[in-house]
Design an enzyme around this catalytic site. Structure first.
Site, PDB file in Angstrom:
ATOM      1  N   GLY A  45      56.148  25.435  52.533  1.00  0.00           N
ATOM      2  CA  GLY A  45      55.624  24.314  53.319  1.00  0.00           C
ATOM      3  C   GLY A  45      54.145  24.346  53.636  1.00  0.00           C
ATOM      4  N   GLU A  99      51.395  28.673  59.096  1.00  0.00           N
ATOM      5  CA  GLU A  99      52.688  27.988  59.047  1.00  0.00           C
ATOM      6  C   GLU A  99      52.479  26.480  59.043  1.00  0.00           C
ATOM      7  OE1 GLU A  99      55.562  27.966  58.331  1.00  0.00           O
ATOM      8  OE2 GLU A  99      56.865  29.419  59.317  1.00  0.00           O
ATOM      9  N   ASP A 103      59.361  25.222  64.677  1.00  0.00           N
ATOM     10  CA  ASP A 103      60.411  24.463  65.342  1.00  0.00           C
ATOM     11  C   ASP A 103      61.027  25.343  66.429  1.00  0.00           C
ATOM     12  OD1 ASP A 103      62.483  22.880  66.073  1.00  0.00           O
ATOM     13  OD2 ASP A 103      63.391  22.701  64.118  1.00  0.00           O
ATOM     14  N   PHE A 152      62.311  14.915  62.858  1.00  0.00           N
ATOM     15  CA  PHE A 152      62.045  15.506  61.546  1.00  0.00           C
ATOM     16  C   PHE A 152      60.827  14.839  60.898  1.00  0.00           C
ATOM     17  CE2 PHE A 152      62.747  16.310  57.059  1.00  0.00           C
ATOM     18  CZ  PHE A 152      63.090  17.649  57.086  1.00  0.00           C
ATOM     19  N   ASP A 159      58.802  19.174  53.434  1.00  0.00           N
ATOM     20  CA  ASP A 159      59.770  18.488  52.576  1.00  0.00           C
ATOM     21  C   ASP A 159      61.004  18.006  53.309  1.00  0.00           C
ATOM     22  OD1 ASP A 159      60.728  21.255  52.953  1.00  0.00           O
ATOM     23  OD2 ASP A 159      62.333  20.616  51.592  1.00  0.00           O
ATOM     24  N   ARG A 165      56.671  16.729  49.579  1.00  0.00           N
ATOM     25  CA  ARG A 165      55.581  17.696  49.818  1.00  0.00           C
ATOM     26  C   ARG A 165      54.232  17.178  49.354  1.00  0.00           C
ATOM     27  NH1 ARG A 165      57.994  22.512  51.352  1.00  0.00           N
ATOM     28  NH2 ARG A 165      59.949  23.072  50.334  1.00  0.00           N
TER      29      ARG A 165
HETATM   30  P1  IMP Z   1      61.954  27.589  62.835  1.00  0.00           P
HETATM   31  O1  IMP Z   1      62.319  29.000  62.447  1.00  0.00           O
HETATM   32  O2  IMP Z   1      63.070  26.874  63.524  1.00  0.00           O
HETATM   33  O3  IMP Z   1      60.667  27.531  63.624  1.00  0.00           O
HETATM   34  O4  IMP Z   1      61.793  26.783  61.484  1.00  0.00           O
HETATM   35  C1  IMP Z   1      60.571  26.631  60.879  1.00  0.00           C
HETATM   36  C2  IMP Z   1      60.710  26.146  59.448  1.00  0.00           C
HETATM   37  O5  IMP Z   1      61.700  25.117  59.317  1.00  0.00           O
HETATM   38  C3  IMP Z   1      59.405  25.537  58.989  1.00  0.00           C
HETATM   39  O6  IMP Z   1      58.567  26.506  58.420  1.00  0.00           O
HETATM   40  C4  IMP Z   1      59.866  24.475  58.016  1.00  0.00           C
HETATM   41  O7  IMP Z   1      59.990  25.040  56.740  1.00  0.00           O
HETATM   42  C5  IMP Z   1      61.226  24.044  58.521  1.00  0.00           C
HETATM   43  N1  IMP Z   1      61.128  22.827  59.359  1.00  0.00           N
HETATM   44  C6  IMP Z   1      61.270  22.751  60.697  1.00  0.00           C
HETATM   45  N2  IMP Z   1      61.131  21.478  61.124  1.00  0.00           N
HETATM   46  C7  IMP Z   1      60.862  20.734  60.031  1.00  0.00           C
HETATM   47  C8  IMP Z   1      60.591  19.322  59.828  1.00  0.00           C
HETATM   48  O8  IMP Z   1      60.552  18.472  60.741  1.00  0.00           O
HETATM   49  N3  IMP Z   1      60.350  18.939  58.548  1.00  0.00           N
HETATM   50  C9  IMP Z   1      60.366  19.800  57.496  1.00  0.00           C
HETATM   51  N4  IMP Z   1      60.608  21.121  57.643  1.00  0.00           N
HETATM   52  C10 IMP Z   1      60.860  21.588  58.900  1.00  0.00           C
HETATM   53 MG    MG Z   2      57.984  26.891  56.471  1.00  0.00          MG
END
Ligand code: IMP
Ligand code: MG
Length: 175
Positions: A45, A99, A103, A152, A159, A165
């Site tokens: 990403g 990053e 999230d 989202f 993506d 992307r």
């Molecule tokens: P976390 O471990 O929950 O912080 O997830 C982070 C990863 O989830 C990011 O690096 C993204 O790859 C993916 N992600 C989280 N939210 C989104 C979104 O809204 N769109 C696309 N990818 C997301």
């Molecule tokens: Mg990521």
């Protein structure tokens, strides 16, 4: 704008992204003056954000793309995640993780801990986007581009099911 079954609306435009990325690069230039940081963009990403961010940095620096691999842990709690693709020595390095979006921040937290245990001098995070949840959890992110809702988003490296992307702007899911 449609990707597969979902409809998205424009959320952050190209010039807003470019302006913000320039600000982040300039801040890093200031904060890491006299240092030579090692950027660790997390694939997939962050590839587009990382390219623009690093182009704006004028410091001597290194770049090593890494990936987060998930594998089944033995514990019933599920998945452990770890960094793969690291080829540089991290000893005494000032690390800047790049990053796309944070999230829950769970994976990131683990990665930061892993990197700190490897004899690094410092470990900080640059995230283009940060969702509400991460703010509440207090995940330490030194540089944040945009604080966003929990909806989202896709585009500029992010993506939906592998698509989107290549979009130059960031789009949000339309309810
Ligand atoms: P976390 O471990 O929950 O912080 O997830 C982070 C990863 O989830 C990011 O690096 C993204 O790859 C993916 N992600 C989280 N939210 C989104 C979104 O809204 N769109 C696309 N990818 C997301
Ligand atoms: Mg990521």
């Amino acid at each position: 704008m449609k990707i597969k079954d979902l409809t998205f609306k424009q959320y952050i435009n190209k010039s807003q992204i470019q302006q913000k990325v320039r600000e982040l690069s300039a801040q890093i230039d200031l904060d890491y003056k006299d240092k030579a940081p090692l950027f660790l963009p997390i694939l997939n990403g962050s590839f587009m954000f990382a390219a623009d961010l690093i182009k704006g940095v004028n410091l001597p620096c290194k770049v090593s793309f890494v990936k987060v691999s998930s594998y089944s842990g033995t514990a019933s709690s599920g998945q452990l995640k770890s960094l793969i693709g690291l080829e540089e020595s991290l000893f005494n390095q000032d690390i800047l993780i790049i990053e796309d979006i944070v999230d829950t921040g769970l994976t990131l937290q683990r990665i930061v801990e892993e990197l700190k245990s490897l004899g690094t001098r410092s470990v900080e995070v640059v995230a283009l986007l940060r969702k509400q949840q991460a703010r509440e959890k207090g995940v330490a992110i030194k540089y944040t581009g945009f604080e966003i809702d929990n909806e989202f988003v896709v585009g500029y490296g992010l993506d939906y099911d592998g698509f989107g992307r290549n979009l130059k702007e960031i789009y949000q899911l339309k309810n």
